[in-house]
Scaffold this motif. Structure first.
Motif, PDB file in Angstrom:
ATOM      1  N   GLN A   1       0.831  -1.196   0.000  1.00 35.52           N
ATOM      2  CA  GLN A   1       0.000   0.000   0.000  1.00 35.52           C
ATOM      3  C   GLN A   1       0.867   1.247   0.000  1.00 35.52           C
ATOM      4  O   GLN A   1       2.015   1.234   0.475  1.00 35.52           O
ATOM      5  CB  GLN A   1      -0.915   0.002   1.223  1.00 35.52           C
ATOM      6  N   ALA A   2       0.306   2.317  -0.506  1.00 35.61           N
ATOM      7  CA  ALA A   2       1.013   3.592  -0.498  1.00 35.61           C
ATOM      8  C   ALA A   2       1.421   3.948   0.928  1.00 35.61           C
ATOM      9  O   ALA A   2       0.650   3.747   1.873  1.00 35.61           O
ATOM     10  CB  ALA A   2       0.144   4.688  -1.098  1.00 35.61           C
ATOM     11  N   GLY A   3       2.638   4.435   1.060  1.00 37.39           N
ATOM     12  CA  GLY A   3       3.181   4.757   2.368  1.00 37.39           C
ATOM     13  C   GLY A   3       3.976   3.618   2.987  1.00 37.39           C
ATOM     14  O   GLY A   3       4.668   3.817   3.992  1.00 37.39           O
ATOM     15  N   GLY A   4       3.874   2.445   2.401  1.00 33.33           N
ATOM     16  CA  GLY A   4       4.571   1.287   2.919  1.00 33.33           C
ATOM     17  C   GLY A   4       6.006   1.202   2.429  1.00 33.33           C
ATOM     18  O   GLY A   4       6.513   2.115   1.771  1.00 33.33           O
ATOM     19  N   SER A   5       6.645   0.077   2.766  1.00 37.36           N
ATOM     20  CA  SER A   5       8.066  -0.123   2.444  1.00 37.36           C
ATOM     21  C   SER A   5       8.281  -1.494   1.822  1.00 37.36           C
ATOM     22  O   SER A   5       7.523  -2.439   2.095  1.00 37.36           O
ATOM     23  CB  SER A   5       8.915  -0.024   3.715  1.00 37.36           C
ATOM     24  N   LEU A   6       9.307  -1.561   1.009  1.00 35.61           N
ATOM     25  CA  LEU A   6       9.793  -2.824   0.461  1.00 35.61           C
ATOM     26  C   LEU A   6      11.311  -2.754   0.403  1.00 35.61           C
ATOM     27  O   LEU A   6      11.883  -1.664   0.278  1.00 35.61           O
ATOM     28  CB  LEU A   6       9.249  -3.084  -0.945  1.00 35.61           C
ATOM     29  N   ARG A   7      11.932  -3.935   0.447  1.00 36.19           N
ATOM     30  CA  ARG A   7      13.382  -4.008   0.290  1.00 36.19           C
ATOM     31  C   ARG A   7      13.691  -4.992  -0.832  1.00 36.19           C
ATOM     32  O   ARG A   7      13.344  -6.167  -0.735  1.00 36.19           O
ATOM     33  CB  ARG A   7      14.054  -4.466   1.582  1.00 36.19           C
ATOM     34  N   LEU A   8      14.335  -4.471  -1.878  1.00 42.54           N
ATOM     35  CA  LEU A   8      14.753  -5.310  -2.988  1.00 42.54           C
ATOM     36  C   LEU A   8      16.180  -5.791  -2.762  1.00 42.54           C
ATOM     37  O   LEU A   8      17.017  -5.051  -2.229  1.00 42.54           O
ATOM     38  CB  LEU A   8      14.680  -4.539  -4.308  1.00 42.54           C
ATOM     39  N   SER A   9      16.426  -7.026  -3.167  1.00 45.59           N
ATOM     40  CA  SER A   9      17.765  -7.599  -3.060  1.00 45.59           C
ATOM     41  C   SER A   9      18.217  -8.076  -4.434  1.00 45.59           C
ATOM     42  O   SER A   9      17.411  -8.513  -5.252  1.00 45.59           O
ATOM     43  CB  SER A   9      17.773  -8.784  -2.101  1.00 45.59           C
ATOM     44  N   CYS A  10      19.517  -8.005  -4.649  1.00 49.92           N
ATOM     45  CA  CYS A  10      20.094  -8.463  -5.911  1.00 49.92           C
ATOM     46  C   CYS A  10      21.409  -9.159  -5.595  1.00 49.92           C
ATOM     47  O   CYS A  10      22.301  -8.552  -4.977  1.00 49.92           O
ATOM     48  CB  CYS A  10      20.314  -7.288  -6.849  1.00 49.92           C
ATOM     49  N   ALA A  11      21.500 -10.414  -6.006  1.00 44.18           N
ATOM     50  CA  ALA A  11      22.734 -11.175  -5.824  1.00 44.18           C
ATOM     51  C   ALA A  11      23.424 -11.316  -7.174  1.00 44.18           C
ATOM     52  O   ALA A  11      22.839 -11.874  -8.106  1.00 44.18           O
ATOM     53  CB  ALA A  11      22.427 -12.548  -5.242  1.00 44.18           C
ATOM     54  N   ALA A  12      24.627 -10.777  -7.267  1.00 41.97           N
ATOM     55  CA  ALA A  12      25.392 -10.844  -8.505  1.00 41.97           C
ATOM     56  C   ALA A  12      26.361 -12.016  -8.444  1.00 41.97           C
ATOM     57  O   ALA A  12      26.890 -12.350  -7.384  1.00 41.97           O
ATOM     58  CB  ALA A  12      26.158  -9.545  -8.733  1.00 41.97           C
ATOM     59  N   SER A  13      26.606 -12.625  -9.585  1.00 42.40           N
ATOM     60  CA  SER A  13      27.585 -13.702  -9.679  1.00 42.40           C
ATOM     61  C   SER A  13      28.339 -13.577 -10.996  1.00 42.40           C
ATOM     62  O   SER A  13      27.920 -12.863 -11.895  1.00 42.40           O
ATOM     63  CB  SER A  13      26.898 -15.068  -9.574  1.00 42.40           C
ATOM     64  N   GLY A  14      29.442 -14.287 -11.092  1.00 43.85           N
ATOM     65  CA  GLY A  14      30.271 -14.194 -12.288  1.00 43.85           C
ATOM     66  C   GLY A  14      31.433 -13.250 -12.053  1.00 43.85           C
ATOM     67  O   GLY A  14      32.063 -13.283 -11.003  1.00 43.85           O
ATOM     68  N   SER A  15      31.685 -12.363 -12.986  1.00 47.08           N
ATOM     69  CA  SER A  15      32.850 -11.472 -12.925  1.00 47.08           C
ATOM     70  C   SER A  15      32.574 -10.243 -12.065  1.00 47.08           C
ATOM     71  O   SER A  15      32.729  -9.098 -12.496  1.00 47.08           O
ATOM     72  CB  SER A  15      33.250 -11.040 -14.338  1.00 47.08           C
ATOM     73  N   THR A  16      32.180 -10.484 -10.835  1.00 43.53           N
ATOM     74  CA  THR A  16      31.797  -9.375  -9.955  1.00 43.53           C
ATOM     75  C   THR A  16      32.984  -8.492  -9.598  1.00 43.53           C
ATOM     76  O   THR A  16      32.804  -7.329  -9.233  1.00 43.53           O
ATOM     77  CB  THR A  16      31.130  -9.898  -8.680  1.00 43.53           C
ATOM     78  N   PHE A  17      34.206  -9.021  -9.715  1.00 37.69           N
ATOM     79  CA  PHE A  17      35.385  -8.220  -9.395  1.00 37.69           C
ATOM     80  C   PHE A  17      35.588  -7.090 -10.395  1.00 37.69           C
ATOM     81  O   PHE A  17      36.321  -6.146 -10.139  1.00 37.69           O
ATOM     82  CB  PHE A  17      36.631  -9.111  -9.363  1.00 37.69           C
ATOM     83  N   SER A  18      34.927  -7.188 -11.557  1.00 35.72           N
ATOM     84  CA  SER A  18      35.083  -6.178 -12.607  1.00 35.72           C
ATOM     85  C   SER A  18      33.962  -5.136 -12.604  1.00 35.72           C
ATOM     86  O   SER A  18      33.901  -4.299 -13.507  1.00 35.72           O
ATOM     87  CB  SER A  18      35.125  -6.855 -13.983  1.00 35.72           C
TER      88      SER A  18
END
Length: 117
Positions: free
Chosen positions: A13-30
């Protein structure tokens, strides 16, 4: 190459909160910087927030003061804390990264965020 797994989208609902997550893999050092875009129906893709390797963050004016991007202790994780959500925040949110000396862009599959008014 870099691959992503995104999670955390949903209906709120409007006024609420969410938290998105993203897990990267592979050439993350670049990775040069990592962040989030979003695309609402009928609109162009919009940059929401970025996080550079030196810790610098940038935000779209429309989300400043409401959204916070952060990296996890494991540098392959990036989060988007979204507070005080509005109906106009409804969109598919994509994790992305600028990678390597040639700045290739890699994208996640997207996660839907729907804010009901």
């Amino acid at each position: 190459q870099v691959q992503f797994v995104e999670s955390g989208g949903g209906l709120v609902q409007a006024g609420g909160s969410l938290r998105l997550s993203c897990a990267a893999s592979g050439s993350t050092f670049s990775i040069n910087f990592i962040g989030w875009y979003r695309q609402a129906p009928g609109k162009e893709r919009e940059l929401v927030a970025t996080h550079d390797t030196d810790g610098t963050t940038k935000y779209a004016d429309s989300v400043k003061g409401r959204f916070t991007i952060s990296r996890g202790n494991a540098k392959n994780m990036v989060y988007l804390q979204m507070n005080s959500l509005k109906a106009e925040d409804t969109a598919v949110y994509y994790c992305y990264a600028d990678v390597g000396s040639r700045s290739y862009l890699y994208w996640g599959q997207g996660t839907q965020v729907t804010v009901s008014s």
